[in-house]
Design a protein around this motif. Structure first.
Motif, PDB file in Angstrom:
ATOM      1  N   HIS A 241       0.861  -1.180   0.000  1.00 39.42           N
ATOM      2  CA  HIS A 241       0.000   0.000   0.000  1.00 39.42           C
ATOM      3  C   HIS A 241       0.896   1.229   0.000  1.00 39.42           C
ATOM      4  O   HIS A 241       1.808   1.326   0.829  1.00 39.42           O
ATOM      5  N   PRO A 242       0.684   2.151  -0.925  1.00 43.09           N
ATOM      6  CA  PRO A 242       1.574   3.308  -1.014  1.00 43.09           C
ATOM      7  C   PRO A 242       1.506   4.186   0.227  1.00 43.09           C
ATOM      8  O   PRO A 242       0.546   4.128   0.998  1.00 43.09           O
ATOM      9  N   LYS A 243       2.539   5.001   0.376  1.00 44.40           N
ATOM     10  CA  LYS A 243       2.615   5.862   1.555  1.00 44.40           C
ATOM     11  C   LYS A 243       1.606   7.005   1.503  1.00 44.40           C
ATOM     12  O   LYS A 243       1.286   7.602   2.532  1.00 44.40           O
ATOM     13  N   GLU A 244       1.122   7.320   0.307  1.00 42.13           N
ATOM     14  CA  GLU A 244       0.090   8.345   0.164  1.00 42.13           C
ATOM     15  C   GLU A 244      -1.293   7.705   0.376  1.00 42.13           C
ATOM     16  O   GLU A 244      -1.411   6.493   0.528  1.00 42.13           O
ATOM     17  N   PRO A 245      -2.351   8.499   0.352  1.00 40.67           N
ATOM     18  CA  PRO A 245      -3.699   7.920   0.443  1.00 40.67           C
ATOM     19  C   PRO A 245      -3.957   6.922  -0.686  1.00 40.67           C
ATOM     20  O   PRO A 245      -3.472   7.085  -1.804  1.00 40.67           O
ATOM     21  N   PHE A 246      -4.708   5.892  -0.352  1.00 32.56           N
ATOM     22  CA  PHE A 246      -5.109   4.885  -1.334  1.00 32.56           C
ATOM     23  C   PHE A 246      -6.579   4.551  -1.071  1.00 32.56           C
ATOM     24  O   PHE A 246      -7.099   4.779   0.021  1.00 32.56           O
ATOM     25  N   PRO A 247      -7.263   3.976  -2.063  1.00 32.27           N
ATOM     26  CA  PRO A 247      -8.691   3.724  -1.882  1.00 32.27           C
ATOM     27  C   PRO A 247      -8.981   2.344  -1.318  1.00 32.27           C
ATOM     28  O   PRO A 247      -8.237   1.384  -1.530  1.00 32.27           O
ATOM     29  N   VAL A 248     -10.073   2.264  -0.599  1.00 32.29           N
ATOM     30  CA  VAL A 248     -10.614   0.984  -0.165  1.00 32.29           C
ATOM     31  C   VAL A 248     -12.039   0.910  -0.708  1.00 32.29           C
ATOM     32  O   VAL A 248     -12.803   1.870  -0.625  1.00 32.29           O
ATOM     33  N   TYR A 249     -12.345  -0.219  -1.323  1.00 39.29           N
ATOM     34  CA  TYR A 249     -13.631  -0.393  -1.990  1.00 39.29           C
ATOM     35  C   TYR A 249     -14.394  -1.541  -1.360  1.00 39.29           C
ATOM     36  O   TYR A 249     -13.814  -2.564  -0.990  1.00 39.29           O
ATOM     37  N   CYS A 250     -15.705  -1.393  -1.285  1.00 37.24           N
ATOM     38  CA  CYS A 250     -16.570  -2.467  -0.826  1.00 37.24           C
ATOM     39  C   CYS A 250     -17.635  -2.713  -1.891  1.00 37.24           C
ATOM     40  O   CYS A 250     -18.397  -1.803  -2.224  1.00 37.24           O
ATOM     41  N   ASP A 251     -17.650  -3.919  -2.418  1.00 38.65           N
ATOM     42  CA  ASP A 251     -18.718  -4.298  -3.340  1.00 38.65           C
ATOM     43  C   ASP A 251     -19.897  -4.781  -2.515  1.00 38.65           C
ATOM     44  O   ASP A 251     -19.732  -5.520  -1.532  1.00 38.65           O
ATOM     45  N   CYS A 252     -21.079  -4.349  -2.908  1.00 39.38           N
ATOM     46  CA  CYS A 252     -22.277  -4.568  -2.097  1.00 39.38           C
ATOM     47  C   CYS A 252     -23.373  -5.246  -2.906  1.00 39.38           C
ATOM     48  O   CYS A 252     -23.554  -4.947  -4.094  1.00 39.38           O
ATOM     49  N   ALA A 253     -24.106  -6.125  -2.266  1.00 38.89           N
ATOM     50  CA  ALA A 253     -25.256  -6.756  -2.906  1.00 38.89           C
ATOM     51  C   ALA A 253     -26.466  -5.844  -2.768  1.00 38.89           C
ATOM     52  O   ALA A 253     -26.752  -5.338  -1.674  1.00 38.89           O
ATOM     53  N   VAL A 254     -27.168  -5.629  -3.867  1.00 43.70           N
ATOM     54  CA  VAL A 254     -28.383  -4.812  -3.866  1.00 43.70           C
ATOM     55  C   VAL A 254     -29.493  -5.554  -4.597  1.00 43.70           C
ATOM     56  O   VAL A 254     -29.234  -6.424  -5.441  1.00 43.70           O
ATOM     57  N   VAL A 255     -30.721  -5.185  -4.280  1.00 44.03           N
ATOM     58  CA  VAL A 255     -31.884  -5.704  -4.991  1.00 44.03           C
ATOM     59  C   VAL A 255     -32.384  -4.611  -5.923  1.00 44.03           C
ATOM     60  O   VAL A 255     -32.599  -3.468  -5.481  1.00 44.03           O
ATOM     61  N   LEU A 256     -32.529  -4.924  -7.184  1.00 45.10           N
ATOM     62  CA  LEU A 256     -32.987  -3.931  -8.143  1.00 45.10           C
ATOM     63  C   LEU A 256     -34.483  -3.641  -7.967  1.00 45.10           C
ATOM     64  O   LEU A 256     -35.274  -4.542  -7.656  1.00 45.10           O
ATOM     65  N   HIS A 257     -34.841  -2.397  -8.191  1.00 43.48           N
ATOM     66  CA  HIS A 257     -36.237  -1.977  -8.074  1.00 43.48           C
ATOM     67  C   HIS A 257     -37.135  -2.760  -9.015  1.00 43.48           C
ATOM     68  O   HIS A 257     -38.298  -3.037  -8.715  1.00 43.48           O
ATOM     69  N   GLU A 258     -36.603  -3.147 -10.160  1.00 42.49           N
ATOM     70  CA  GLU A 258     -37.404  -3.871 -11.154  1.00 42.49           C
ATOM     71  C   GLU A 258     -37.713  -5.303 -10.732  1.00 42.49           C
ATOM     72  O   GLU A 258     -38.582  -5.953 -11.321  1.00 42.49           O
ATOM     73  N   SER A 259     -37.011  -5.828  -9.727  1.00 45.61           N
ATOM     74  CA  SER A 259     -37.165  -7.231  -9.350  1.00 45.61           C
ATOM     75  C   SER A 259     -38.566  -7.524  -8.835  1.00 45.61           C
ATOM     76  O   SER A 259     -39.127  -6.781  -8.025  1.00 45.61           O
ATOM     77  N   LYS A 260     -39.119  -8.623  -9.275  1.00 48.36           N
ATOM     78  CA  LYS A 260     -40.408  -9.108  -8.786  1.00 48.36           C
ATOM     79  C   LYS A 260     -40.202 -10.291  -7.847  1.00 48.36           C
ATOM     80  O   LYS A 260     -41.146 -11.039  -7.570  1.00 48.36           O
ATOM     81  N   ARG A 261     -38.973 -10.464  -7.385  1.00 45.71           N
ATOM     82  CA  ARG A 261     -38.629 -11.591  -6.520  1.00 45.71           C
ATOM     83  C   ARG A 261     -37.953 -11.098  -5.233  1.00 45.71           C
ATOM     84  O   ARG A 261     -36.923 -11.611  -4.824  1.00 45.71           O
ATOM     85  N   SER A 262     -38.561 -10.115  -4.614  1.00 46.79           N
ATOM     86  CA  SER A 262     -37.948  -9.481  -3.449  1.00 46.79           C
ATOM     87  C   SER A 262     -37.711 -10.466  -2.311  1.00 46.79           C
ATOM     88  O   SER A 262     -36.654 -10.451  -1.669  1.00 46.79           O
ATOM     89  N   ASP A 263     -38.690 -11.327  -2.026  1.00 44.76           N
ATOM     90  CA  ASP A 263     -38.521 -12.277  -0.923  1.00 44.76           C
ATOM     91  C   ASP A 263     -37.351 -13.220  -1.181  1.00 44.76           C
ATOM     92  O   ASP A 263     -36.529 -13.471  -0.290  1.00 44.76           O
ATOM     93  N   LEU A 264     -37.274 -13.728  -2.410  1.00 45.00           N
ATOM     94  CA  LEU A 264     -36.185 -14.637  -2.750  1.00 45.00           C
ATOM     95  C   LEU A 264     -34.840 -13.906  -2.743  1.00 45.00           C
ATOM     96  O   LEU A 264     -33.825 -14.449  -2.300  1.00 45.00           O
ATOM     97  N   ALA A 265     -34.837 -12.657  -3.220  1.00 43.73           N
ATOM     98  CA  ALA A 265     -33.601 -11.871  -3.213  1.00 43.73           C
ATOM     99  C   ALA A 265     -33.115 -11.642  -1.783  1.00 43.73           C
ATOM    100  O   ALA A 265     -31.910 -11.740  -1.500  1.00 43.73           O
ATOM    101  N   HIS A 266     -34.026 -11.362  -0.861  1.00 39.87           N
ATOM    102  CA  HIS A 266     -33.637 -11.181   0.533  1.00 39.87           C
ATOM    103  C   HIS A 266     -33.090 -12.487   1.121  1.00 39.87           C
ATOM    104  O   HIS A 266     -32.121 -12.472   1.904  1.00 39.87           O
ATOM    105  N   LEU A 267     -33.689 -13.608   0.764  1.00 40.28           N
ATOM    106  CA  LEU A 267     -33.163 -14.887   1.223  1.00 40.28           C
ATOM    107  C   LEU A 267     -31.729 -15.093   0.742  1.00 40.28           C
ATOM    108  O   LEU A 267     -30.870 -15.589   1.483  1.00 40.28           O
TER     109      LEU A 267
END
Length: 342
Positions: A241-267
């Motif tokens: 990791h460089p001595k200067e600032p560097f980025p940290v990233y977090c990839d996140c799971a989301v449910v799309l608004h268009e989904s008609k399978r909200s219960d299954l997506a939450h599971l």
């Protein structure tokens, strides 16, 4: 009633467990970013089918779901894409009562700066951007973003094919914030990036791994996850990791608004939050889990891996890139296009 039968009764499919019709969840994730057994285990437990697709960067994913009629239910944007996707109406709010596994996360991820109450996303895996180099073949030990402008790297250097990180390195080299939103600073960074271009073998993301392992690339700006996979294939490689600032990233799971399978997506999202599942994914993909209970279950040697899990002292230099104003994103994208065509 077991979970599988309960779910089938909810969706009106009880009695159809052996027929051709099964509930299907459509999941799109980054390439090579899950353990295949996780998908089959979820399918088996809940009697459903997962249609699984991949993408190589946030922009590709965004382009596929932008219409709001993509057919996907769950995707995995990086944290600085959450707010823009929410503002465009692409995300469905989450029901925390259906996600008891959120309590397994490290506190810093339970109260993430991009979504403090986790109303819109579930942290999946995290990584940093830094420097990988071949300690045997490369003549210097890089420790600064400025080392990516070293003449000795010519033809043996790759940079990420990502405007956030290429401009971020140039900004940090100049003493600015990695995620600067100042137009003048971005223009100065562009000058640096254009000057560096003649040294760069290619702009690559995960594809750089094999070239590092083979010894064709001796120094690279890369993600910690990619670096670790390369290190597994060539013990001469080191990630710093460089001595200067560097980025940290977090990839996140989301449910799309268009989904008609909200219960299954939450599971599915809560399934990913199980410590054993999160640990399996972290080990298979060689990335860092935000799940505290999963982390605690890892072998000592993996918890001590400073490529994936830097010390608190190192993380003090890290920045969480957050969304930039739309006009700055347009400016930066235009400057990046000019770099590519220069």
């Amino acid at each position: 009633m077991n979970r599988r039968l309960f779910f089938l009764s909810m969706t009106g499919l009880a009695g159809c467990t052996r027929g051709p019709v099964r509930a299907r969840l459509n999941v799109m994730n980054w390439g090579d970013y899950i353990a295949p057994s996780v998908l089959t285990d979820f399918e088996r437990e809940y009697g459903v089918k997962v249609r699984y697709g991949t993408y190589e960067n946030n922009e590709e994913m965004f382009g596929k779901v932008m219409s709001g009629n993509s057919g996907w239910d769950v995707v995995f944007p990086t944290q600085n894409r959450i707010a823009p996707m929410r503002e465009l109406g692409l995300l469905a709010p989450l029901n925390s009562r259906k996600l008891p596994g959120l309590s397994n996360l490290f506190p810093r991820f339970q109260h993430a700066p991009w979504d403090p109450s986790l109303e819109w996303c579930v942290p999946y895996m995290w990584t940093t951007t830094g420097l990988a180099y071949n300690r045997v073949k490369y003549p210097v030990q890089p420790s600064s973003w400025a080392d990516l402008w070293d003449e000795r790297a010519k033809g043996k250097l790759t940079m990420l094919d990502d405007v956030d990180d290429v401009f971020g390195a140039a900004l940090a080299k100049l003493g600015y914030a990695y995620n600067s939103a100042h137009p003048d600073e971005l223009r100065k960074a562009q000058v640096e990036v254009i000057a560096q271009k003649r040294l760069v073998r290619a702009y690559l993301s995960t594809e750089a791994r094999d070239q590092m392992v083979a010894g064709d690339v001796l120094v690279a700006q890369t993600f910690a996850t990619t670096a670790q996979l390369a290190i597994d294939g060539n013990e001469d490689l080191v990630y710093v990791h460089p001595k200067e600032p560097f980025p940290v990233y977090c990839d996140c799971a989301v449910v799309l608004h268009e989904s008609k399978r909200s219960d299954l997506a939450h599971l599915f999202l809560d399934f990913l939050l199980r410590p054993a599942v999160s640990a399996t994914i972290a080990r298979a993909t060689r990335t860092a889990t935000p799940n505290e209970k999963a982390f605690e279950s890892l072998p000592d040697v993996e918890r001590a891996n400073r490529t994936l899990y830097p010390t608190s002292e190192v993380l003090d230099r890290a920045e969480w890139p957050l969304p930039l104003p739309a006009e700055i994103v347009r400016l930066r994208d235009r400057l990046w296009t000019e770099v590519k065509s220069a």
